[in-house]
Design a protein around this motif. Structure first.
Motif, PDB file in Angstrom:
ATOM      1  N   ILE A  61     -25.418  16.164  -8.921  1.00 44.77           N
ATOM      2  CA  ILE A  61     -24.314  16.580  -8.044  1.00 44.77           C
ATOM      3  C   ILE A  61     -23.323  15.432  -7.849  1.00 44.77           C
ATOM      4  N   GLY A  62     -23.860  14.234  -7.562  1.00 46.02           N
ATOM      5  CA  GLY A  62     -22.977  13.095  -7.322  1.00 46.02           C
ATOM      6  C   GLY A  62     -22.121  12.758  -8.525  1.00 46.02           C
ATOM      7  N   GLY A 108     -21.730  13.700  -2.496  1.00 48.92           N
ATOM      8  CA  GLY A 108     -22.748  14.065  -3.461  1.00 48.92           C
ATOM      9  C   GLY A 108     -24.142  13.721  -2.978  1.00 48.92           C
ATOM     10  N   LEU A 135     -19.211  15.177  -8.985  1.00 44.69           N
ATOM     11  CA  LEU A 135     -18.140  15.003  -8.001  1.00 44.69           C
ATOM     12  C   LEU A 135     -17.282  13.779  -8.299  1.00 44.69           C
TER      13      LEU A 135
END
Length: 431
Positions: free
Chosen positions: A179-180, A196, A183
């Motif tokens: 996720i991080g 994130g 982003l």
């Protein structure tokens, strides 16, 4: 019809079942939790490496400061985990009541701490010199799922349920990386790097909730009431706060005594420190129940210290002999100025890993007085660090203080373990 194909199919099915059984047994063992935590650490530090490359020294220095702040206030998570694991390991017959009390305390404490950090966002913004109030506020939001996860992990650890505990740990690192990275690649910024991390923390909480979905008969015992659990959690948290403050205060000092470029270089070096610090963290998780037993604690501590030291020696030698590879690990050629000192950062990480193990041995025997030495060392580090004006000077001060603290705690710990009879050691009598 020949029976050979049927035999082959049967044999293949039996082999698959056997392989599945072996895999499940491995996942449920201490070795399985070690692998799960190693994967999590690799994923977490892969994200920091990606962030260092994508954000650059200036922005990454700010992100590292925020992560260090979250780590320091994450001591509530570790305090809850240590409290749950120690209580359940010592009195498994009261697991239902302990679980209920721990989770109730975790919800109240996590939201209270999160609210306080949201109110303190302007202070965090000013201390870290961020000029980004939203990024500072995300620390307060992220600490809530972090703390709840700590309570869940402690219950699973105390019950020695390594398979779901490993799943919780995997839920920390892998979603953070996925996720991080998405982003910050989309829009490189400090606030999205922190967002994130915050979103990803919801995953292990969900896994923990599923693992603990079956409620047990709570029963009642005076020692496991919410107030008693909260009191021990506060004691454990303040002890771990001392450790994590001394483990992370240097990045805050760096932001205040070095220019932004050198502070970013120092933050990159701390990627190595944190990698070496958390690489042997599985040792603490597996050894903590044994260190809670008077008859086992000395042998468990000796073996654990030896294992952590061995891992640290390998990391230091690797950082020294393979400087180019180590440099890629912390961010690449943009941080080439610290390539020759990365082995020192690895040595610092080893010291901190061994300090962490010593402190957990204190918590396992309900000792308190040894923690004062950590707070004193923190003061010395801050005073000494603020007098420095270079990256090398700050690193020297930090290593000297941590080395002296480790030596003092090591002598004190083994003196106490040698003098105290296992069957007569009262609660809270340790130093």
């Amino acid at each position: 019809m020949s029976s050979a194909p049927q035999a082959s199919i049967y044999s293949g099915g039996m082999s698959s079942l056997a392989a599945g059984s072996r895999l499940r047994a491995f996942a449920q063992s201490g070795t399985g939790i070690a692998v799960a935590m190693a994967v999590t650490n690799v994923a977490s530090y892969a994200y920091t490496m990606v962030a260092a490359r994508v954000l650059g020294p200036r922005e990454y220095g700010a992100f590292a400061g925020l992560m260090a702040t979250l780590l320091v206030f994450g001591v509530l998570q570790l305090g809850l985990q240590a409290t749950a694991a120690r209580r359940i390991s010592a009195e498994p017959e009261h697991v239902g009541q302990i679980e209920k009390s721990i989770m109730k305390v975790s919800y109240r404490a996590s939201f209270a701490l999160g609210g306080l950090l949201l109110l303190a966002a302007p202070v965090i913004n000013a201390v870290l010199r961020l000029d980004n109030l939203l990024a500072a506020a995300l620390v307060g939001i992220a600490v809530v799922p972090t703390s709840i996860m700590g309570a869940q992990a402690g219950i699973l650890q105390g019950e020695r349920r390594w398979l779901p505990l490993g799943a919780v740990y995997l839920g920390v690192g892998i979603p953070r990386l996925a996720i991080g990275t998405m982003l910050i690649v989309w829009r490189p910024s400090v606030e999205l790097a922190m967002l994130g991390v915050t979103i990803a923390l919801l995953v292990p909480v969900a896994i923990g909730a599923v693992a603990l979905r079956h409620k047990r008969v709570a029963g009642f015992h005076q020692d496991h009431r919410g107030r008693a659990v909260l009191r021990e959690t506060v004691q454990n948290s303040q002890a771990l706060l001392a450790l994590f403050a001394i483990s992370n205060i240097d990045v805050v000092i760096a932001r205040n005594v070095l220019d932004e470029h050198d502070a970013g270089l120092y933050a990159a070096g701390l990627i190595m420190v944190k990698a070496v610090l958390f690489l042997p963290q599985f040792v603490v998780v597996v050894a903590f129940p044994s260190m809670s037993s008077p008859g086992e604690r000395r042998r468990a501590l000796v073996r654990s210290l030896a294992l952590v030291a061995a891992i640290g020696v390998v990391a230091v030698l690797s950082s020294w002999l393979l400087q180019d590879l180590a440099l890629k690990f912390v961010g690449g050629d943009e941080y080439a100025e610290i390539a020759r000192t990365l082995w020192l950062f690895a040595a610092l990480g080893t010291l901190l890993a061994m300090l962490q193990l010593l402190l957990y041995s204190v918590l396992a025997r309900r000792g308190q007085r040894s923690v004062y030495a950590v707070w004193l060392a923190l003061v010395v580090m801050v005073v000494g660090g603020l007098t420095t004006a270079s990256l090398t000077g700050l690193l020297t001060v930090v290593m000297a203080v941590d080395g002296l603290l480790f030596s003092a705690l090591l002598v004190a710990t083994f003196t106490i373990l040698r003098r105290t009879a296992p069957d007569r050691e009262p609660v809270g009598a340790g130093r």
